[in-house]
Design an enzyme around this catalytic site. Structure first.
Site, PDB file in Angstrom:
ATOM      1  N   PRO A 136       0.598  -1.382   0.065  1.00 29.29           N
ATOM      2  CA  PRO A 136       0.069  -0.119  -0.072  1.00 29.29           C
ATOM      3  C   PRO A 136       0.933   1.315  -0.066  1.00 29.29           C
ATOM      4  O   PRO A 136       0.876   1.984   0.979  1.00 29.29           O
ATOM      5  CB  PRO A 136      -0.818  -0.031   1.324  1.00 29.29           C
ATOM      6  CG  PRO A 136       0.062  -0.985   2.007  1.00 29.29           C
ATOM      7  CD  PRO A 136       0.767  -1.864   1.428  1.00 29.29           C
ATOM      8  N   THR A 165       0.769   4.279  -1.207  1.00 29.82           N
ATOM      9  CA  THR A 165       0.341   5.769  -0.924  1.00 29.82           C
ATOM     10  C   THR A 165       0.295   5.926   0.484  1.00 29.82           C
ATOM     11  O   THR A 165       0.421   6.896   1.083  1.00 29.82           O
ATOM     12  CB  THR A 165      -1.053   5.977  -1.381  1.00 29.82           C
ATOM     13  OG1 THR A 165      -1.885   5.413  -1.128  1.00 29.82           O
ATOM     14  CG2 THR A 165      -0.607   5.843  -2.942  1.00 29.82           C
ATOM     15  N   ASP A 166      -0.354   4.837   1.329  1.00 30.82           N
ATOM     16  CA  ASP A 166      -0.359   4.854   2.761  1.00 30.82           C
ATOM     17  C   ASP A 166       1.234   5.233   3.355  1.00 30.82           C
ATOM     18  O   ASP A 166       1.266   5.970   4.230  1.00 30.82           O
ATOM     19  CB  ASP A 166      -0.790   3.625   3.401  1.00 30.82           C
ATOM     20  CG  ASP A 166      -2.354   3.490   3.483  1.00 30.82           C
ATOM     21  OD1 ASP A 166      -3.202   4.527   3.789  1.00 30.82           O
ATOM     22  OD2 ASP A 166      -2.804   2.591   2.909  1.00 30.82           O
ATOM     23  N   LEU A 167       2.205   4.276   3.112  1.00 31.44           N
ATOM     24  CA  LEU A 167       3.648   4.304   3.633  1.00 31.44           C
ATOM     25  C   LEU A 167       4.118   5.637   3.218  1.00 31.44           C
ATOM     26  O   LEU A 167       4.576   6.161   4.037  1.00 31.44           O
ATOM     27  CB  LEU A 167       4.145   2.916   2.982  1.00 31.44           C
ATOM     28  CG  LEU A 167       3.405   1.679   3.535  1.00 31.44           C
ATOM     29  CD1 LEU A 167       4.205   0.659   2.517  1.00 31.44           C
ATOM     30  CD2 LEU A 167       3.621   1.640   5.117  1.00 31.44           C
ATOM     31  N   GLY A 197       2.728   8.269   5.347  1.00 32.38           N
ATOM     32  CA  GLY A 197       3.166   8.309   6.645  1.00 32.38           C
ATOM     33  C   GLY A 197       4.756   8.713   6.732  1.00 32.38           C
ATOM     34  O   GLY A 197       4.988   9.380   7.816  1.00 32.38           O
TER      35      GLY A 197
END
Length: 395
Positions: free
Chosen positions: A165, A167-169, A172
């Site tokens: 994932p 875009t999440d990482l 973040g």
């Protein structure tokens, strides 16, 4: 051991799922005291992924170096407890949709009143301004809308998401970088800023030469699979017994590659004399390289080419990569004792510090494991804590 870079920094973490918890985990890994505020049911990720005896290793991998406090933020008294925790915090991390924090009563003005030194770090889908600000977001959607998916895969596959994932990482990671930068600025006398990182914009920032070329030409990048869109030769090539990933990104490295595989004069062919010509004639060039590599094994070619200064390697499965001797030498797979859960393996720390090596100081906490301790630190006595628990304000 000397103090870690963020020792003494307190983070109140309202995030859940992945993007925000990854940000908060990085801050915790760097030494911050991260207080993870969870609803009575806990972070949803506690129930996701592969589990051992009911314990999610996915949750364990992204929530190390945190303390868990169960707090009902739908209860006005729960909001008062949160306010008290924020009064002594350095950083607040949240990944609600834009505006939700204000709807809870924590407007920017109110937060400044509670704690004028508080840095607020927000991770969201699209940013807090613009026509998409109020939309719900998910990694798959952000990958699609960022332009990334249309550059992934091959022309015959259509758009493809990537496995992790991303875009999440990435969001973040940017949020953690922004938090550290804001903290440094504040501690030099600057303002306590608000920091924001969004999934879509973070992914777009990673498009490198693809976005640069699109801005120059007005044309979309075509998906090229394992071939490099602007360099040749570059990609997967076939040795006698398996594929080799080879990445000769500059002309000197291309010359080393061709010399090592017995094709030193290939650049005199007009089809291959320049990088532009090689990109145009990629299929013919790849076929010649494959034919040369077919005379020796994958292992021998990897040894020879790396020895000649040509970046290359074998395509490994994830389990092979996790067992790779280089990964072991870098301490990138950790075996962490978890009280009540045995030993949990997780990926280690990619950033190395020479004097203050990072470590797992706290394994991922059980739900609410630190509620009493954190509230006691905030000045609540045992009777008040018990009373709050009896009224389901805390867990």
């Amino acid at each position: 051991m000397s103090q870690l870079p963020l020792s003494g920094v307190r983070v109140v973490d309202l995030t859940r799922i992945l993007s925000g918890p990854f940000c908060a985990m990085i801050l915790g890994d760097l030494g911050a005291d991260v207080i993870k505020i969870e609803a009575p049911g806990g972070d949803h990720v506690r129930g996701q992924g592969e589990k051992v005896d009911g314990f999610s290793w996915y949750f364990a991998s992204f929530n190390r170096n945190k303390r868990s406090v169960v707090l009902d933020l739908r209860n006005p008294e729960g909001l008062k407890v949160l306010e008290r925790l924020l009064a002594d915090a350095d950083i607040l991390t949240e990944n609600f949709r834009p505006g939700v924090l204000s709807e809870m009563g924590f407007t920017p003005e109110r937060l400044a009143d509670i704690n004028p030194r508080l840095i607020v770090v927000s991770v969201n889908g699209y940013g807090s301004t613009g026509p998409y600000a109020d939309r719900p977001a998910f990694d798959f959607i952000a990958q699609a809308m960022s332009g990334y998916m249309t550059t992934n895969g091959r022309p015959d596959t259509g758009p493809l998401r990537t496995g992790p994932p991303l875009t999440d990482l990435i969001a973040g990671l940017y949020a953690a970088l922004g938090a550290v930068a804001a903290l440094a600025g504040r501690d030099r006398g600057g303002p306590a800023q608000r920091v924001e990182a969004s999934m879509m914009m973070s992914m777009m920032s990673m498009m490198a030469y693809l976005s640069a070329n699109a801005l120059v030409t007005g044309r979309d990048a075509a998906p090229t699979g394992n071939d490099h869109p602007i360099a040749s030769p570059y990609g997967l090539f076939r040795a006698q017994d398996g594929d080799i990933a080879i990445a000769p990104s500059t002309l000197p490295i291309v010359k080393r590659l061709l010399a090592e595989i017995g094709l030193p004069d290939l650049l005199s062919d007009p089809r291959f004399a320049t990088n532009e010509a090689r990109v145009q004639n990629r299929a013919a060039l790849n076929a010649l390289i494959d034919a040369a590599l077919a005379h020796d094994t994958q292992e021998n070619w990897i040894t020879r080419l790396n020895g000649a200064g040509v970046p290359c390697g074998r395509v490994q499965t994830l389990t092979e990569a996790l067992a790779d001797p280089q990964v072991a030498a870098q301490d990138m797979v950790l075996s962490v004792p978890h009280p009540g859960h045995g030993t949990v393996k997780m990926v280690g720390f990619p950033v190395k510090f020479s004097q203050t090596p990072l470590q797992v100081r706290h394994p991922a906490p059980d739900l609410g494991a630190h509620t009493d301790a954190v509230l006691a630190e905030a000045g609540y006595d045992a009777a008040t804590i018990a009373n709050l628990r009896d009224r389901n304000v805390i867990g």
